[in-house]
Scaffold this motif. Structure first.
Motif, PDB file in Angstrom:
ATOM      1  N   ASN A 155       0.824  -1.212   0.000  1.00 18.70           N
ATOM      2  CA  ASN A 155       0.000   0.000   0.000  1.00 18.70           C
ATOM      3  C   ASN A 155       0.857   1.262   0.000  1.00 18.70           C
ATOM      4  O   ASN A 155       0.497   2.261  -0.623  1.00 18.70           O
ATOM      5  N   GLY A 169      -3.357  -1.486   6.820  1.00 20.36           N
ATOM      6  CA  GLY A 169      -2.050  -1.866   7.351  1.00 20.36           C
ATOM      7  C   GLY A 169      -1.594  -0.958   8.481  1.00 20.36           C
ATOM      8  O   GLY A 169      -2.222   0.053   8.778  1.00 20.36           O
ATOM      9  N   GLU A 216     -10.930  -1.142  -0.384  1.00 19.38           N
ATOM     10  CA  GLU A 216     -10.903  -2.606  -0.455  1.00 19.38           C
ATOM     11  C   GLU A 216     -12.238  -3.004  -1.093  1.00 19.38           C
ATOM     12  O   GLU A 216     -13.295  -2.753  -0.495  1.00 19.38           O
TER      13      GLU A 216
HETATM   14  C1  PLP Z   1      -6.923  -5.196   3.180  1.00 16.35           C
HETATM   15  C2  PLP Z   1      -5.598  -5.201   3.877  1.00 16.35           C
HETATM   16  N1  PLP Z   1      -4.698  -4.256   3.601  1.00 16.35           N
HETATM   17  C3  PLP Z   1      -3.486  -4.239   4.186  1.00 16.35           C
HETATM   18  C4  PLP Z   1      -3.124  -5.199   5.112  1.00 16.35           C
HETATM   19  C5  PLP Z   1      -1.764  -5.161   5.732  1.00 16.35           C
HETATM   20  O1  PLP Z   1      -0.996  -6.234   5.263  1.00 16.35           O
HETATM   21  P1  PLP Z   1       0.279  -6.727   6.094  1.00 16.35           P
HETATM   22  O2  PLP Z   1      -0.219  -7.214   7.411  1.00 16.35           O
HETATM   23  O3  PLP Z   1       0.894  -7.798   5.241  1.00 16.35           O
HETATM   24  O4  PLP Z   1       1.175  -5.532   6.225  1.00 16.35           O
HETATM   25  C6  PLP Z   1      -4.040  -6.187   5.447  1.00 16.35           C
HETATM   26  C7  PLP Z   1      -3.728  -7.197   6.478  1.00 16.35           C
HETATM   27  O5  PLP Z   1      -4.590  -7.763   7.111  1.00 16.35           O
HETATM   28  C8  PLP Z   1      -5.311  -6.198   4.822  1.00 16.35           C
HETATM   29  O6  PLP Z   1      -6.239  -7.129   5.105  1.00 16.35           O
END
Ligand code: PLP
Length: 408
Positions: free
Chosen positions: A112, A140, A189
Protein backbone atom coordinates in the motif's frame (compact mmCIF):
# COMPACT_ATOMS: atom_id res chain seq x y z
CA UNK A 1 19.89 -22.36 28.87
CA UNK A 2 16.63 -20.48 29.47
CA UNK A 3 15.39 -21.36 25.96
CA UNK A 4 15.38 -25.05 26.92
CA UNK A 5 13.52 -24.75 30.20
CA UNK A 6 11.06 -21.92 29.50
CA UNK A 7 7.64 -22.52 27.94
CA UNK A 8 6.92 -20.79 24.65
CA UNK A 9 4.60 -18.41 26.49
CA UNK A 10 7.39 -17.49 28.91
CA UNK A 11 9.81 -16.90 26.03
CA UNK A 12 7.31 -14.49 24.49
CA UNK A 13 6.51 -12.76 27.76
CA UNK A 14 10.18 -12.07 28.42
CA UNK A 15 11.42 -11.36 24.93
CA UNK A 16 8.73 -10.43 22.39
CA UNK A 17 7.16 -6.94 22.21
CA UNK A 18 3.56 -7.51 23.31
CA UNK A 19 1.87 -5.66 20.42
CA UNK A 20 -0.47 -8.54 19.51
CA UNK A 21 -3.51 -9.81 21.37
CA UNK A 22 -2.67 -13.46 20.74
CA UNK A 23 -4.95 -16.46 21.05
CA UNK A 24 -3.99 -19.09 23.64
CA UNK A 25 -2.45 -21.64 21.30
CA UNK A 26 1.11 -22.50 20.25
CA UNK A 27 1.29 -24.10 16.85
CA UNK A 28 4.11 -26.47 16.05
CA UNK A 29 3.43 -27.92 12.59
CA UNK A 30 0.91 -28.12 9.77
CA UNK A 31 -0.10 -30.27 6.80
CA UNK A 32 -2.87 -29.40 4.36
CA UNK A 33 -5.80 -27.80 6.18
CA UNK A 34 -4.63 -29.08 9.58
CA UNK A 35 -2.21 -27.73 12.18
CA UNK A 36 -0.93 -29.33 15.38
CA UNK A 37 -0.17 -27.64 18.67
CA UNK A 38 2.91 -28.23 20.84
CA UNK A 39 1.13 -31.09 22.59
CA UNK A 40 0.24 -32.84 19.34
CA UNK A 41 -3.47 -31.90 19.25
CA UNK A 42 -4.82 -31.35 15.71
CA UNK A 43 -6.97 -28.40 14.59
CA UNK A 44 -8.77 -27.63 11.37
CA UNK A 45 -7.19 -24.37 10.18
CA UNK A 46 -9.85 -22.07 8.73
CA UNK A 47 -7.73 -19.00 9.57
CA UNK A 48 -4.91 -20.09 7.22
CA UNK A 49 -2.44 -17.45 8.40
CA UNK A 50 -5.18 -14.79 7.93
CA UNK A 51 -5.86 -15.70 4.31
CA UNK A 52 -2.17 -16.20 3.47
CA UNK A 53 -1.82 -19.99 3.20
CA UNK A 54 -3.62 -20.36 -0.14
CA UNK A 55 -2.51 -23.97 -0.61
CA UNK A 56 -2.66 -25.00 3.06
CA UNK A 57 0.32 -26.05 5.14
CA UNK A 58 3.49 -27.63 3.76
CA UNK A 59 2.14 -27.95 0.20
CA UNK A 60 4.40 -30.12 -1.96
CA UNK A 61 4.66 -27.56 -4.79
CA UNK A 62 5.85 -24.84 -2.43
CA UNK A 63 8.28 -27.13 -0.61
CA UNK A 64 9.86 -28.17 -3.90
CA UNK A 65 10.06 -24.62 -5.27
CA UNK A 66 11.63 -23.26 -2.08
CA UNK A 67 14.13 -26.11 -1.72
CA UNK A 68 15.27 -25.95 -5.33
CA UNK A 69 15.54 -22.18 -5.44
CA UNK A 70 17.29 -22.03 -2.02
CA UNK A 71 19.93 -24.33 -3.47
CA UNK A 72 20.24 -22.18 -6.62
CA UNK A 73 20.02 -18.46 -5.74
CA UNK A 74 18.38 -17.00 -2.64
CA UNK A 75 18.79 -13.29 -2.95
CA UNK A 76 20.59 -10.74 -5.08
CA UNK A 77 18.96 -7.32 -4.35
CA UNK A 78 17.41 -5.25 -7.11
CA UNK A 79 20.77 -4.03 -8.33
CA UNK A 80 20.48 -6.96 -10.74
CA UNK A 81 17.89 -8.82 -12.81
CA UNK A 82 16.71 -12.32 -11.87
CA UNK A 83 14.46 -14.53 -13.98
CA UNK A 84 11.80 -15.46 -11.35
CA UNK A 85 10.87 -11.79 -10.69
CA UNK A 86 10.28 -11.19 -14.40
CA UNK A 87 8.28 -14.40 -14.74
CA UNK A 88 6.12 -13.69 -11.70
CA UNK A 89 5.31 -10.20 -12.98
CA UNK A 90 4.40 -11.65 -16.38
CA UNK A 91 2.17 -14.33 -14.82
CA UNK A 92 0.34 -11.80 -12.62
CA UNK A 93 -0.23 -9.56 -15.63
CA UNK A 94 -1.54 -12.52 -17.60
CA UNK A 95 -3.92 -13.53 -14.79
CA UNK A 96 -5.46 -10.12 -14.28
CA UNK A 97 -5.40 -9.46 -18.02
CA UNK A 98 -5.14 -5.67 -17.98
CA UNK A 99 -2.01 -3.94 -19.36
CA UNK A 100 0.22 -2.80 -16.51
CA UNK A 101 3.43 -3.41 -14.54
CA UNK A 102 4.33 -4.67 -11.06
CA UNK A 103 6.62 -3.72 -8.16
CA UNK A 104 7.52 -6.38 -5.57
CA UNK A 105 7.94 -5.81 -1.85
CA UNK A 106 7.54 -7.83 1.35
CA UNK A 107 4.16 -7.23 2.96
CA UNK A 108 0.72 -5.76 2.48
CA UNK A 109 1.46 -2.57 4.38
CA UNK A 110 4.45 -2.00 2.15
CA UNK A 111 2.45 -2.73 -1.01
CA UNK A 112 0.00 0.00 0.00
CA UNK A 113 2.91 2.38 0.68
CA UNK A 114 3.77 1.90 -3.00
CA UNK A 115 0.23 2.86 -4.00
CA UNK A 116 0.38 6.01 -1.84
CA UNK A 117 3.62 6.99 -3.57
CA UNK A 118 2.13 6.22 -6.99
CA UNK A 119 -0.83 8.49 -6.14
CA UNK A 120 1.43 11.30 -4.91
CA UNK A 121 3.66 11.06 -7.98
CA UNK A 122 0.57 11.15 -10.18
CA UNK A 123 -0.71 14.30 -8.48
CA UNK A 124 2.59 16.05 -7.78
CA UNK A 125 2.68 18.23 -10.89
CA UNK A 126 -0.73 19.70 -9.95
CA UNK A 127 -0.31 19.99 -6.18
CA UNK A 128 -2.59 16.98 -5.60
CA UNK A 129 -1.66 14.58 -2.86
CA UNK A 130 -4.79 13.61 -0.92
CA UNK A 131 -6.09 10.06 -0.98
CA UNK A 132 -9.71 9.34 -0.08
CA UNK A 133 -10.24 6.07 1.82
CA UNK A 134 -13.35 4.58 3.43
CA UNK A 135 -14.58 4.48 7.00
CA UNK A 136 -14.10 1.00 8.48
CA UNK A 137 -11.32 0.20 5.99
CA UNK A 138 -8.03 -1.45 6.91
CA UNK A 139 -4.82 -0.69 5.02
CA UNK A 140 -2.05 -1.87 7.35
CA UNK A 141 -0.05 -0.69 10.35
CA UNK A 142 2.70 1.46 8.84
CA UNK A 143 2.55 5.15 9.73
CA UNK A 144 0.85 6.00 6.42
CA UNK A 145 -1.22 2.80 6.68
CA UNK A 146 -2.83 3.87 9.96
CA UNK A 147 -3.54 7.29 8.48
CA UNK A 148 -5.21 5.59 5.49
CA UNK A 149 -7.16 3.14 7.65
CA UNK A 150 -10.68 4.31 8.49
CA UNK A 151 -10.66 3.01 12.08
CA UNK A 152 -9.86 5.19 15.09
CA UNK A 153 -8.43 2.35 17.18
CA UNK A 154 -5.31 1.94 15.00
CA UNK A 155 -4.42 5.64 15.23
CA UNK A 156 -4.56 6.24 18.98
CA UNK A 157 -1.17 7.16 20.46
CA UNK A 158 0.53 7.56 17.09
CA UNK A 159 -0.40 11.17 16.35
CA UNK A 160 0.41 13.35 14.50
CA UNK A 161 -0.79 11.19 11.65
CA UNK A 162 0.71 11.28 8.17
CA UNK A 163 -1.27 14.00 6.40
CA UNK A 164 -3.10 13.65 3.13
CA UNK A 165 -5.71 10.98 3.92
CA UNK A 166 -9.43 11.80 4.01
CA UNK A 167 -12.11 9.27 5.02
CA UNK A 168 -15.55 8.96 3.43
CA UNK A 169 -18.56 6.73 3.89
CA UNK A 170 -19.12 4.08 1.18
CA UNK A 171 -21.58 6.26 -0.75
CA UNK A 172 -20.91 8.36 -3.84
CA UNK A 173 -22.32 11.48 -2.11
CA UNK A 174 -19.89 11.09 0.75
CA UNK A 175 -16.89 10.50 -1.55
CA UNK A 176 -17.94 13.46 -3.69
CA UNK A 177 -18.03 15.74 -0.68
CA UNK A 178 -14.55 14.53 0.36
CA UNK A 179 -13.17 15.51 -3.08
CA UNK A 180 -11.08 18.65 -3.36
CA UNK A 181 -8.55 20.22 -5.72
CA UNK A 182 -5.94 18.36 -3.63
CA UNK A 183 -7.35 14.87 -4.29
CA UNK A 184 -5.03 12.54 -6.22
CA UNK A 185 -6.62 9.12 -5.70
CA UNK A 186 -9.35 7.00 -4.12
CA UNK A 187 -8.29 3.78 -2.35
CA UNK A 188 -10.80 1.08 -1.35
CA UNK A 189 -10.90 -2.61 -0.45
CA UNK A 190 -13.52 -4.04 -2.86
CA UNK A 191 -14.37 -6.47 -0.04
CA UNK A 192 -13.43 -5.01 3.32
CA UNK A 193 -11.75 -7.78 5.28
CA UNK A 194 -10.64 -6.71 8.77
CA UNK A 195 -13.62 -4.34 8.94
CA UNK A 196 -16.00 -7.33 9.11
CA UNK A 197 -16.10 -8.81 5.57
CA UNK A 198 -18.18 -6.17 3.79
CA UNK A 199 -18.34 -6.33 0.00
CA UNK A 200 -18.74 -2.88 -1.57
CA UNK A 201 -21.81 -2.20 -3.65
CA UNK A 202 -21.06 -2.76 -7.38
CA UNK A 203 -22.87 0.47 -8.31
CA UNK A 204 -20.64 2.31 -5.83
CA UNK A 205 -17.48 0.85 -7.42
CA UNK A 206 -18.71 1.80 -10.91
CA UNK A 207 -19.50 5.29 -9.61
CA UNK A 208 -15.98 5.60 -8.18
CA UNK A 209 -14.55 4.66 -11.59
CA UNK A 210 -16.64 7.38 -13.26
CA UNK A 211 -15.64 9.91 -10.61
CA UNK A 212 -11.95 9.11 -11.09
CA UNK A 213 -12.31 9.42 -14.86
CA UNK A 214 -14.09 12.75 -14.53
CA UNK A 215 -11.50 14.26 -12.15
CA UNK A 216 -8.27 12.63 -13.36
CA UNK A 217 -7.86 10.61 -10.14
CA UNK A 218 -6.33 7.17 -9.67
CA UNK A 219 -8.71 4.43 -8.56
CA UNK A 220 -6.74 2.11 -6.28
CA UNK A 221 -7.88 -1.28 -4.94
CA UNK A 222 -6.39 -2.82 -1.81
CA UNK A 223 -6.74 -6.50 -2.73
CA UNK A 224 -4.29 -7.69 -0.09
CA UNK A 225 -6.95 -9.86 1.52
CA UNK A 226 -9.55 -10.27 -1.22
CA UNK A 227 -7.30 -10.65 -4.28
CA UNK A 228 -5.66 -13.48 -6.22
CA UNK A 229 -8.22 -16.25 -5.79
CA UNK A 230 -9.53 -15.78 -2.25
CA UNK A 231 -12.97 -14.76 -3.51
CA UNK A 232 -12.97 -17.37 -6.28
CA UNK A 233 -11.73 -14.77 -8.79
CA UNK A 234 -8.24 -13.53 -9.62
CA UNK A 235 -9.55 -9.98 -9.34
CA UNK A 236 -11.36 -9.56 -6.03
CA UNK A 237 -13.53 -6.73 -7.36
CA UNK A 238 -15.08 -9.14 -9.89
CA UNK A 239 -16.73 -10.89 -6.93
CA UNK A 240 -18.73 -7.73 -6.19
CA UNK A 241 -20.31 -7.86 -9.66
CA UNK A 242 -18.51 -4.73 -10.92
CA UNK A 243 -15.86 -6.36 -13.14
CA UNK A 244 -15.89 -3.33 -15.43
CA UNK A 245 -14.78 -0.98 -12.61
CA UNK A 246 -11.13 -1.49 -13.55
CA UNK A 247 -8.64 0.13 -11.17
CA UNK A 248 -5.44 2.05 -11.94
CA UNK A 249 -3.50 0.39 -9.14
CA UNK A 250 -3.83 -2.78 -7.04
CA UNK A 251 -1.98 -3.95 -3.92
CA UNK A 252 -1.48 -7.64 -3.13
CA UNK A 253 0.19 -9.69 -0.39
CA UNK A 254 -1.14 -12.52 1.83
CA UNK A 255 -2.26 -15.34 -0.53
CA UNK A 256 0.27 -14.43 -3.22
CA UNK A 257 3.06 -16.20 -1.32
CA UNK A 258 1.01 -19.06 0.12
CA UNK A 259 2.65 -18.35 3.49
CA UNK A 260 6.00 -16.87 2.50
CA UNK A 261 6.18 -13.10 2.92
CA UNK A 262 5.61 -11.14 -0.26
CA UNK A 263 3.77 -7.99 -1.25
CA UNK A 264 3.32 -6.35 -4.62
CA UNK A 265 1.54 -3.50 -6.32
CA UNK A 266 0.39 -3.24 -9.88
CA UNK A 267 -0.02 -0.02 -11.86
CA UNK A 268 -2.08 0.18 -15.02
CA UNK A 269 -0.71 1.65 -18.21
CA UNK A 270 -0.10 4.61 -18.59
CA UNK A 271 0.71 5.01 -14.87
CA UNK A 272 3.07 2.01 -14.73
CA UNK A 273 6.15 4.11 -15.53
CA UNK A 274 5.42 6.94 -13.07
CA UNK A 275 7.86 5.47 -10.58
CA UNK A 276 11.09 5.65 -12.57
CA UNK A 277 14.63 4.61 -11.53
CA UNK A 278 15.54 5.87 -8.05
CA UNK A 279 11.97 6.68 -6.93
CA UNK A 280 11.09 3.50 -5.02
CA UNK A 281 13.06 0.51 -3.75
CA UNK A 282 13.42 -2.32 -1.24
CA UNK A 283 16.35 -4.67 -0.61
CA UNK A 284 14.43 -7.94 -0.39
CA UNK A 285 11.46 -7.25 -2.68
CA UNK A 286 11.13 -9.66 -5.57
CA UNK A 287 13.92 -11.98 -4.45
CA UNK A 288 14.35 -15.13 -6.55
CA UNK A 289 13.41 -17.31 -3.56
CA UNK A 290 10.12 -15.61 -2.85
CA UNK A 291 9.15 -15.07 -6.48
CA UNK A 292 9.75 -18.76 -7.22
CA UNK A 293 7.48 -19.61 -4.30
CA UNK A 294 4.74 -17.25 -5.53
CA UNK A 295 5.02 -18.71 -9.04
CA UNK A 296 4.47 -22.18 -7.56
CA UNK A 297 1.42 -20.92 -5.65
CA UNK A 298 -0.22 -19.21 -8.63
CA UNK A 299 0.56 -22.08 -11.02
CA UNK A 300 -0.96 -24.58 -8.59
CA UNK A 301 -4.12 -22.47 -8.30
CA UNK A 302 -4.36 -22.52 -12.11
CA UNK A 303 -3.50 -26.23 -12.55
CA UNK A 304 -5.91 -27.42 -9.86
CA UNK A 305 -8.65 -24.92 -10.80
CA UNK A 306 -8.80 -23.72 -7.22
CA UNK A 307 -10.87 -20.66 -8.16
CA UNK A 308 -13.78 -22.99 -8.90
CA UNK A 309 -13.10 -24.87 -5.67
CA UNK A 310 -13.07 -21.58 -3.72
CA UNK A 311 -16.46 -20.61 -5.15
CA UNK A 312 -18.02 -24.04 -4.57
CA UNK A 313 -16.65 -24.57 -1.06
CA UNK A 314 -17.59 -20.99 -0.18
CA UNK A 315 -21.20 -21.61 -1.25
CA UNK A 316 -21.21 -24.86 0.75
CA UNK A 317 -19.96 -23.09 3.89
CA UNK A 318 -22.42 -20.21 3.56
CA UNK A 319 -25.30 -22.69 3.18
CA UNK A 320 -24.14 -24.65 6.20
CA UNK A 321 -23.83 -21.58 8.44
CA UNK A 322 -26.96 -19.61 7.48
CA UNK A 323 -29.69 -20.00 10.05
CA UNK A 324 -27.50 -21.42 12.82
CA UNK A 325 -28.23 -20.10 16.34
CA UNK A 326 -26.63 -16.70 17.09
CA UNK A 327 -25.80 -16.09 13.40
CA UNK A 328 -27.15 -12.66 12.32
CA UNK A 329 -25.60 -12.40 8.87
CA UNK A 330 -23.24 -14.30 6.58
CA UNK A 331 -21.29 -12.18 4.06
CA UNK A 332 -18.48 -12.58 1.59
CA UNK A 333 -17.46 -14.37 -1.57
CA UNK A 334 -15.52 -17.54 -2.25
CA UNK A 335 -13.46 -18.43 0.79
CA UNK A 336 -13.54 -14.97 2.36
CA UNK A 337 -16.58 -15.46 4.58
CA UNK A 338 -17.71 -13.35 7.50
CA UNK A 339 -20.19 -14.68 10.04
CA UNK A 340 -21.75 -11.89 12.08
CA UNK A 341 -23.07 -13.09 15.42
CA UNK A 342 -25.30 -11.69 18.12
CA UNK A 343 -23.80 -11.10 21.55
CA UNK A 344 -23.89 -14.11 23.87
CA UNK A 345 -23.55 -14.60 27.60
CA UNK A 346 -19.89 -14.94 28.64
CA UNK A 347 -18.90 -17.86 30.82
CA UNK A 348 -17.10 -17.17 34.09
CA UNK A 349 -13.59 -15.77 33.41
CA UNK A 350 -14.41 -15.26 29.72
CA UNK A 351 -13.61 -11.76 28.44
CA UNK A 352 -13.38 -9.87 25.14
CA UNK A 353 -15.69 -9.14 22.25
CA UNK A 354 -18.27 -11.70 21.11
CA UNK A 355 -16.05 -12.48 18.08
CA UNK A 356 -13.04 -13.14 20.29
CA UNK A 357 -14.99 -15.27 22.77
CA UNK A 358 -16.47 -17.37 19.97
CA UNK A 359 -13.03 -17.71 18.35
CA UNK A 360 -11.60 -19.07 21.64
CA UNK A 361 -14.49 -21.52 22.03
CA UNK A 362 -13.99 -22.75 18.46
CA UNK A 363 -10.28 -23.27 19.11
CA UNK A 364 -11.19 -25.38 22.13
CA UNK A 365 -13.46 -27.40 19.85
CA UNK A 366 -10.67 -27.84 17.27
CA UNK A 367 -11.41 -25.15 14.65
CA UNK A 368 -9.23 -22.09 13.99
CA UNK A 369 -10.98 -18.98 12.62
CA UNK A 370 -10.01 -15.29 12.50
CA UNK A 371 -12.05 -12.57 14.24
CA UNK A 372 -12.86 -9.40 12.24
CA UNK A 373 -14.27 -6.52 14.23
CA UNK A 374 -16.32 -7.06 17.38
CA UNK A 375 -19.06 -9.36 16.14
CA UNK A 376 -17.72 -11.12 13.06
CA UNK A 377 -15.59 -14.22 12.67
CA UNK A 378 -13.95 -15.06 9.35
CA UNK A 379 -13.70 -18.45 7.65
CA UNK A 380 -10.62 -18.27 5.42
CA UNK A 381 -9.57 -21.86 4.71
CA UNK A 382 -6.93 -22.70 2.10
CA UNK A 383 -8.27 -22.53 -1.47
CA UNK A 384 -7.82 -26.31 -1.81
CA UNK A 385 -10.00 -27.16 1.19
CA UNK A 386 -12.18 -30.21 0.51
CA UNK A 387 -15.97 -30.59 0.81
CA UNK A 388 -15.41 -33.02 3.67
CA UNK A 389 -13.17 -30.59 5.57
CA UNK A 390 -15.82 -27.87 5.14
CA UNK A 391 -18.46 -30.23 6.53
CA UNK A 392 -16.17 -31.02 9.46
CA UNK A 393 -15.77 -27.29 10.18
CA UNK A 394 -19.54 -26.76 9.88
CA UNK A 395 -20.12 -29.59 12.36
CA UNK A 396 -17.79 -27.95 14.90
CA UNK A 397 -19.54 -24.60 14.38
CA UNK A 398 -22.96 -26.20 14.85
CA UNK A 399 -21.79 -27.90 18.05
CA UNK A 400 -20.29 -24.74 19.56
CA UNK A 401 -23.16 -22.43 18.54
CA UNK A 402 -25.74 -24.88 19.94
CA UNK A 403 -24.28 -24.26 23.41
CA UNK A 404 -24.29 -20.43 23.44
CA UNK A 405 -26.99 -18.37 25.09
CA UNK A 406 -27.80 -15.07 23.29
CA UNK A 407 -27.90 -11.92 25.42
CA UNK A 408 -31.46 -10.53 25.26
C1 PLP B 1 -6.92 -5.20 3.18
C2 PLP B 1 -5.60 -5.20 3.88
N1 PLP B 1 -4.70 -4.26 3.60
C3 PLP B 1 -3.49 -4.24 4.19
C4 PLP B 1 -3.12 -5.20 5.11
C5 PLP B 1 -1.76 -5.16 5.73
O1 PLP B 1 -1.00 -6.23 5.26
P1 PLP B 1 0.28 -6.73 6.09
O2 PLP B 1 -0.22 -7.21 7.41
O3 PLP B 1 0.89 -7.80 5.24
O4 PLP B 1 1.17 -5.53 6.23
C6 PLP B 1 -4.04 -6.19 5.45
C7 PLP B 1 -3.73 -7.20 6.48
O5 PLP B 1 -4.59 -7.76 7.11
C8 PLP B 1 -5.31 -6.20 4.82
O6 PLP B 1 -6.24 -7.13 5.10
Amino acid sequence: MPTQSATTLELYQRNVIPSYGRLPLTLARGAGVRVWDENGRAYLDFAAGIAACSLGHAPAALQKALAEQAATLLHTSNLFYTRPQGELAALLNQLIDIPGKIFFCNSGGEANEGLYKLARKHGSAHGRYEIITLENSFHGRTLAGIAATGQKKVKIGFEPLVSGFVHAMPTLESVQSALSERTAAILVEPLQGEGGVRPLDPAFLRGLRDLCNAHGLLLLYDEIQCGLGRTGHWCGWHATGAAEAIPDGISWAKGLGGGVPIGAFWAREPYADLLGPGTHATTFGGSPLICTAALAVLNTIVEQDLLTNARERGAQLIDAVKGLPLVRDVRGAGLLIGIEIADFAPAENESGTPALRLTRRLIEAGLLVAPAGEKTIRLLPPLNVSAQECEEAAEILRGVLALVKPVV
